[in-house]
Write a protein that holds these residues in place. Structure first.
Motif, PDB file in Angstrom:
ATOM      1  N   ARG A 125     -58.813  55.867 -19.942  1.00 13.31           N
ATOM      2  CA  ARG A 125     -59.443  54.542 -19.824  1.00 13.31           C
ATOM      3  C   ARG A 125     -59.014  53.806 -18.551  1.00 13.31           C
ATOM      4  O   ARG A 125     -58.701  52.625 -18.562  1.00 13.31           O
ATOM      5  N   GLU A 149     -67.849  58.448 -24.231  1.00 14.16           N
ATOM      6  CA  GLU A 149     -66.660  58.722 -23.407  1.00 14.16           C
ATOM      7  C   GLU A 149     -66.244  60.188 -23.545  1.00 14.16           C
ATOM      8  O   GLU A 149     -65.931  60.848 -22.550  1.00 14.16           O
ATOM      9  N   ALA A 168     -54.027  54.913 -21.506  1.00  8.31           N
ATOM     10  CA  ALA A 168     -54.970  54.717 -22.607  1.00  8.31           C
ATOM     11  C   ALA A 168     -54.332  54.038 -23.814  1.00  8.31           C
ATOM     12  O   ALA A 168     -53.180  54.269 -24.143  1.00  8.31           O
ATOM     13  N   ASP A 169     -55.121  53.213 -24.451  1.00  8.75           N
ATOM     14  CA  ASP A 169     -54.722  52.583 -25.700  1.00  8.75           C
ATOM     15  C   ASP A 169     -54.842  53.644 -26.787  1.00  8.75           C
ATOM     16  O   ASP A 169     -55.935  53.975 -27.229  1.00  8.75           O
ATOM     17  N   SER A 191     -54.299  53.642 -29.805  1.00  6.48           N
ATOM     18  CA  SER A 191     -54.789  53.219 -31.107  1.00  6.48           C
ATOM     19  C   SER A 191     -56.320  53.185 -31.153  1.00  6.48           C
ATOM     20  O   SER A 191     -56.896  53.055 -32.223  1.00  6.48           O
ATOM     21  N   SER A 192     -56.968  53.300 -30.017  1.00  5.65           N
ATOM     22  CA  SER A 192     -58.423  53.231 -29.953  1.00  5.65           C
ATOM     23  C   SER A 192     -58.982  54.581 -29.491  1.00  5.65           C
ATOM     24  O   SER A 192     -58.839  54.944 -28.322  1.00  5.65           O
ATOM     25  N   PRO A 193     -59.625  55.341 -30.387  1.00  5.13           N
ATOM     26  CA  PRO A 193     -60.154  56.644 -29.983  1.00  5.13           C
ATOM     27  C   PRO A 193     -61.324  56.504 -29.011  1.00  5.13           C
ATOM     28  O   PRO A 193     -61.978  55.454 -28.949  1.00  5.13           O
ATOM     29  N   LEU A 194     -61.570  57.557 -28.264  1.00  9.42           N
ATOM     30  CA  LEU A 194     -62.688  57.554 -27.333  1.00  9.42           C
ATOM     31  C   LEU A 194     -64.003  57.485 -28.101  1.00  9.42           C
ATOM     32  O   LEU A 194     -64.131  58.049 -29.193  1.00  9.42           O
ATOM     33  N   THR A 195     -64.970  56.828 -27.493  1.00  9.13           N
ATOM     34  CA  THR A 195     -66.303  56.779 -28.095  1.00  9.13           C
ATOM     35  C   THR A 195     -66.994  58.119 -27.869  1.00  9.13           C
ATOM     36  O   THR A 195     -66.540  58.951 -27.063  1.00  9.13           O
TER      37      THR A 195
END
Length: 135
Positions: A89, A39, A29-30, A32-36
């Motif tokens: 992800r 998600e 998983a990235d 820096s990008s939180p889950l929506t």
């Protein structure tokens, strides 16, 4: 990370070696990008389903029905695999992909116990349940 691969073709008409760079590292998983929200909801639903199956396995296994606990343990593994895929992800794995790269890393130290349980009908259900609890 990459490695060089040669096609291995040797022919008197071939004047060179064809090479290509192939990836050997697939990041999880990235961070820096939180889950929506969707998600997070999907992961939570999968974890809830997995917990339900795990409770059923504990009831069956605790009552002396270890072989009957196998199916709920496998369903719990499948549900948790879906949750971990969403959280990491990665594509939702099929049963054949549960312990294959790159998905194998999401299980961490519990991969061996869960892989062995999924492949062996004689494996200890309690060890698999404990590994699922830890995830």
């Amino acid at each position: 990370f990459f490695f060089q691969a040669e096609d291995g073709i040797r022919d008197k008409l071939v004047t060179g070696v064809q090479t290509c760079a192939l990836p050997i590292f697939h990041p999880l998983a990235d961070a820096s990008s939180p889950l929506t929200d969707s998600e997070r909801a999907a992961a939570r639903e999968s974890r809830t389903r997995g917990a339900h199956h795990l409770r059923m396995a504990r009831v069956l296994g605790g009552a002396g029905f270890a072989s009957e606990a196998r199916s709920p343990i496998l369903l719990a593994i499948a549900a948790l695999a879906q949750a971990l895929a969403v959280e990491s992800r990665l594509p939702i794995p099929t049963e054949a992909d549960w312990f294959a790269p790159p998905f194998d890393r999401v299980w961490g130290q519990h991969a061996v116990v869960l892989r062995d349980y999924s492949r062996s009908t004689g494996a200890d259900w309690q060890a698999a349940a404990a590994a699922l609890d830890a995830l």
